[in-house]
Design an enzyme around this catalytic site. Structure first.
Site, PDB file in Angstrom:
ATOM      1  N   CYS A 122      16.283  50.146 -10.597  1.00  0.00           N
ATOM      2  CA  CYS A 122      15.872  48.736 -10.543  1.00  0.00           C
ATOM      3  C   CYS A 122      14.353  48.576 -10.529  1.00  0.00           C
ATOM      4  O   CYS A 122      13.837  47.476 -10.726  1.00  0.00           O
ATOM      5  CB  CYS A 122      16.478  48.057  -9.322  1.00  0.00           C
ATOM      6  SG  CYS A 122      18.274  48.108  -9.349  1.00  0.00           S
ATOM      7  N   HIS A 263      12.814  41.593  -7.472  1.00  0.00           N
ATOM      8  CA  HIS A 263      14.070  42.099  -8.018  1.00  0.00           C
ATOM      9  C   HIS A 263      15.233  41.289  -7.451  1.00  0.00           C
ATOM     10  O   HIS A 263      15.287  41.011  -6.250  1.00  0.00           O
ATOM     11  CB  HIS A 263      14.212  43.587  -7.656  1.00  0.00           C
ATOM     12  CG  HIS A 263      15.541  44.145  -8.029  1.00  0.00           C
ATOM     13  ND1 HIS A 263      16.090  43.965  -9.268  1.00  0.00           N
ATOM     14  CD2 HIS A 263      16.454  44.867  -7.310  1.00  0.00           C
ATOM     15  CE1 HIS A 263      17.278  44.545  -9.310  1.00  0.00           C
ATOM     16  NE2 HIS A 263      17.516  45.097  -8.135  1.00  0.00           N
ATOM     17  N   ASN A 293      22.580  41.095 -10.730  1.00  0.00           N
ATOM     18  CA  ASN A 293      21.550  42.119 -10.626  1.00  0.00           C
ATOM     19  C   ASN A 293      21.522  42.875 -11.962  1.00  0.00           C
ATOM     20  O   ASN A 293      22.465  43.586 -12.291  1.00  0.00           O
ATOM     21  CB  ASN A 293      21.910  43.056  -9.464  1.00  0.00           C
ATOM     22  CG  ASN A 293      20.935  44.212  -9.304  1.00  0.00           C
ATOM     23  OD1 ASN A 293      20.144  44.500 -10.199  1.00  0.00           O
ATOM     24  ND2 ASN A 293      21.007  44.883  -8.163  1.00  0.00           N
TER      25      ASN A 293
HETATM   26  N1  COA Z   1      35.988  40.568  -3.036  1.00  0.00           N
HETATM   27  C1  COA Z   1      36.659  40.505  -1.892  1.00  0.00           C
HETATM   28  N2  COA Z   1      36.561  41.450  -0.928  1.00  0.00           N
HETATM   29  C2  COA Z   1      35.719  42.471  -1.177  1.00  0.00           C
HETATM   30  C3  COA Z   1      34.979  42.606  -2.366  1.00  0.00           C
HETATM   31  C4  COA Z   1      35.145  41.597  -3.322  1.00  0.00           C
HETATM   32  N3  COA Z   1      34.479  41.604  -4.498  1.00  0.00           N
HETATM   33  N4  COA Z   1      34.234  43.719  -2.305  1.00  0.00           N
HETATM   34  C5  COA Z   1      34.499  44.291  -1.121  1.00  0.00           C
HETATM   35  N5  COA Z   1      35.394  43.544  -0.441  1.00  0.00           N
HETATM   36  C6  COA Z   1      35.980  43.785   0.880  1.00  0.00           C
HETATM   37  C7  COA Z   1      35.924  45.234   1.285  1.00  0.00           C
HETATM   38  O1  COA Z   1      37.007  45.944   0.747  1.00  0.00           O
HETATM   39  C8  COA Z   1      35.999  45.121   2.787  1.00  0.00           C
HETATM   40  O2  COA Z   1      37.325  44.916   3.142  1.00  0.00           O
HETATM   41  P1  COA Z   1      37.927  45.609   4.489  1.00  0.00           P
HETATM   42  O3  COA Z   1      37.112  45.016   5.595  1.00  0.00           O
HETATM   43  O4  COA Z   1      39.345  45.192   4.460  1.00  0.00           O
HETATM   44  O5  COA Z   1      37.713  47.070   4.305  1.00  0.00           O
HETATM   45  C9  COA Z   1      35.243  43.821   3.089  1.00  0.00           C
HETATM   46  O6  COA Z   1      35.198  43.097   1.845  1.00  0.00           O
HETATM   47  C10 COA Z   1      33.835  44.052   3.552  1.00  0.00           C
HETATM   48  O7  COA Z   1      33.251  44.983   2.670  1.00  0.00           O
HETATM   49  P2  COA Z   1      31.762  45.404   2.820  1.00  0.00           P
HETATM   50  O8  COA Z   1      31.424  46.450   1.799  1.00  0.00           O
HETATM   51  O9  COA Z   1      31.506  45.695   4.269  1.00  0.00           O
HETATM   52  O10 COA Z   1      31.042  44.044   2.422  1.00  0.00           O
HETATM   53  P3  COA Z   1      29.545  43.685   2.588  1.00  0.00           P
HETATM   54  O11 COA Z   1      29.410  42.504   3.462  1.00  0.00           O
HETATM   55  O12 COA Z   1      28.689  44.884   2.880  1.00  0.00           O
HETATM   56  O13 COA Z   1      29.184  43.201   1.104  1.00  0.00           O
HETATM   57  C11 COA Z   1      28.056  43.991  -0.837  1.00  0.00           C
HETATM   58  C12 COA Z   1      29.310  44.081   0.027  1.00  0.00           C
HETATM   59  C13 COA Z   1      28.185  44.995  -1.972  1.00  0.00           C
HETATM   60  C14 COA Z   1      27.970  42.587  -1.406  1.00  0.00           C
HETATM   61  C15 COA Z   1      26.800  44.291   0.031  1.00  0.00           C
HETATM   62  O14 COA Z   1      27.004  45.480   0.767  1.00  0.00           O
HETATM   63  C16 COA Z   1      25.545  44.398  -0.761  1.00  0.00           C
HETATM   64  O15 COA Z   1      25.115  43.452  -1.391  1.00  0.00           O
HETATM   65  N6  COA Z   1      24.891  45.582  -0.715  1.00  0.00           N
HETATM   66  C17 COA Z   1      23.667  45.804  -1.459  1.00  0.00           C
HETATM   67  C18 COA Z   1      23.990  46.072  -2.898  1.00  0.00           C
HETATM   68  C19 COA Z   1      22.781  46.061  -3.780  1.00  0.00           C
HETATM   69  O16 COA Z   1      21.935  45.221  -3.652  1.00  0.00           O
HETATM   70  N7  COA Z   1      22.729  47.013  -4.722  1.00  0.00           N
HETATM   71  C20 COA Z   1      21.687  47.112  -5.679  1.00  0.00           C
HETATM   72  C21 COA Z   1      20.392  47.465  -5.048  1.00  0.00           C
HETATM   73  S1  COA Z   1      19.109  47.484  -6.215  1.00  0.00           S
END
Ligand code: COA
Length: 336
Positions: A122, A263, A293
């Site tokens: 990124c 970003h 993203n």
């Molecule tokens: N829809 C519904 N539920 C979802 C889902 C989706 N698209 N994706 C994950 N879940 C569920 C998971 O399975 C989990 O369920 P569980 O509690 O039954 O196990 C629950 O939601 C929570 O998952 P979690 O991974 O803890 O969610 P989160 O709050 O961390 O959000 C992201 C997930 C990916 C949105 C977040 O972690 C994030 O934005 N991270 C940074 C990613 C990023 O910026 N990457 C690029 C960097 S340059």
């Protein structure tokens, strides 16, 4: 590249920008039809409503990189033959050889340009911008095109709901030109990396590279794997640190800059840094709602949209910030 220029400190101007996104849209409603998710979950956790997706049967990363470059050349009134160097920040080039940069240089007739790709995920656009600026400033090139381009849809496993919903395809380009006034250009830049954290965000091509602790991960080889929580923690901390560093080292305050171009990873990451540093929302451009993203494409796309909207105020500094896989981070502060 050229040997006929006087070496020594030169000024550098961004004389034109361009960007490109595919026509295809993938909305949250489309994801809700494909997998167990909802518009509400995606919007609330990420700020994303839709992303642009290439038709990979006939298009790829170089399609977007070339379009962004052609639009930037048109905006700057520069001919392809005038380019001394093309740098493309990308992790999704169609081929490792040729580079996207060499391929599009050939396609547009940039016959005097050196060309290479740079892999900083990124941070691809910002690393390219900082390196391109340094080469022009040193007098080694007069006109350089820096591009950030990623076809994230080519490395996404669309059965994985926690990764696939985040990413889209885009490219952004800036044309840099040498200037007689050495005070214009990048007044501060920082680039960093912490390879010890690479397993939080990676694209394995063979089993041997998959860490044992991630071996149960069902995402296919060749596709992006991400530990969302770990990346989130890194991004929130690093984004704030990089901004604080850039303000401290330049002596600027948020009031002094026309824009902080950042970003587009997740609206919660952007909001967290903006609130901690007390930056007015009008100074941090957000388009993640419509594009998701787009990795290396994101900062260049934002810069082009801001430039075309007249939001990069002439005479006022502006700042660019990114962080991503590697793990990497970068900033670049410009005096216009
Ligand atoms: N829809 C519904 N539920 C979802 C889902 C989706 N698209 N994706 C994950 N879940 C569920 C998971 O399975 C989990 O369920 P569980 O509690 O039954 O196990 C629950 O939601 C929570 O998952 P979690 O991974 O803890 O969610 P989160 O709050 O961390 O959000 C992201 C997930 C990916 C949105 C977040 O972690 C994030 O934005 N991270 C940074 C990613 C990023 O910026 N990457 C690029 C960097 S340059």
């Amino acid at each position: 590249m050229r040997n006929d220029l006087p070496s020594g400190a030169r000024g550098v101007r961004i004389i034109g920008t361009g960007s490109a996104v595919p026509e295809g849209r993938l909305t949250n409603a489309d994801f809700a039809r494909m997998m167990d998710t909802t518009d509400e979950w995606i919007k609330q956790r990420t700020g994303i409503s839709e992303r642009r997706i290439l038709d990979l049967r006939t298009q790829g990363c170089s399609t977007l990189a070339r379009l962004a470059l052609e639009r930037a050349l048109e905006a700057s009134g520069v001919k392809a033959e005038e380019l001394d160097l093309i740098i493309v920040g990308t992790v999704t080039g169609e081929m490792t050889c040729p580079s996207v940069a060499a391929r599009i240089a050939g396609e547009i007739g940039a016959k005097n340009a050196a060309a290479f790709d740079l892999g900083a995920a990124c941070c691809g656009f910002l690393y390219s911008l900082n390196i391109g600026e340094s080469i022009v400033r040193a007098g080694r090139a007069r006109t350089v095109a820096v591009i950030g381009a990623d076809a994230m849809s080519s490395i996404i496993d669309y059965t994985d709901r926690s990764v696939s919903i985040l990413f889209g395809d885009a490219a952004g380009c800036a044309i840099l030109r040498s200037d007689d006034d050495p005070s214009v250009g990048c007044i501060y830049q920082h680039m960093g990396a912490d390879g010890s954290g690479w397993h939080a965000l990676y694209i394995p091509r063979r089993e041997a590279d998959v860490p044992v602790e991630d071996s149960a991960n069902p995402i296919r080889l060749g596709c992006l794997r991400m530990n969302g929580k770990e990346v989130f923690r890194f991004a929130v901390t690093k984004f704030k640190e990089v901004l604080e560093d850039a303000f401290a080292k330049t002596g600027l305050t948020p009031d002094d800059v026309s824009q902080v171009v950042c970003h587009q990873s997740n609206i919660r990451i952007i909001d967290s840094a903006r609130e901690k540093l007390n930056i007015d929302p009008s100074k941090i451009f957000v388009n993640i709602d419509y594009y998701g993203n787009s990795s290396a494409g994101s900062v260049g796309l934002c810069l082009d949209q801001l430039s075309r909207a007249g939001k990069i105020t002439p005479g006022k500094p502006f700042m660019l910030v990114a962080f991503g896989g590697g793990l990497t981070w970068a900033s670049s502060v410009w005096k216009t």
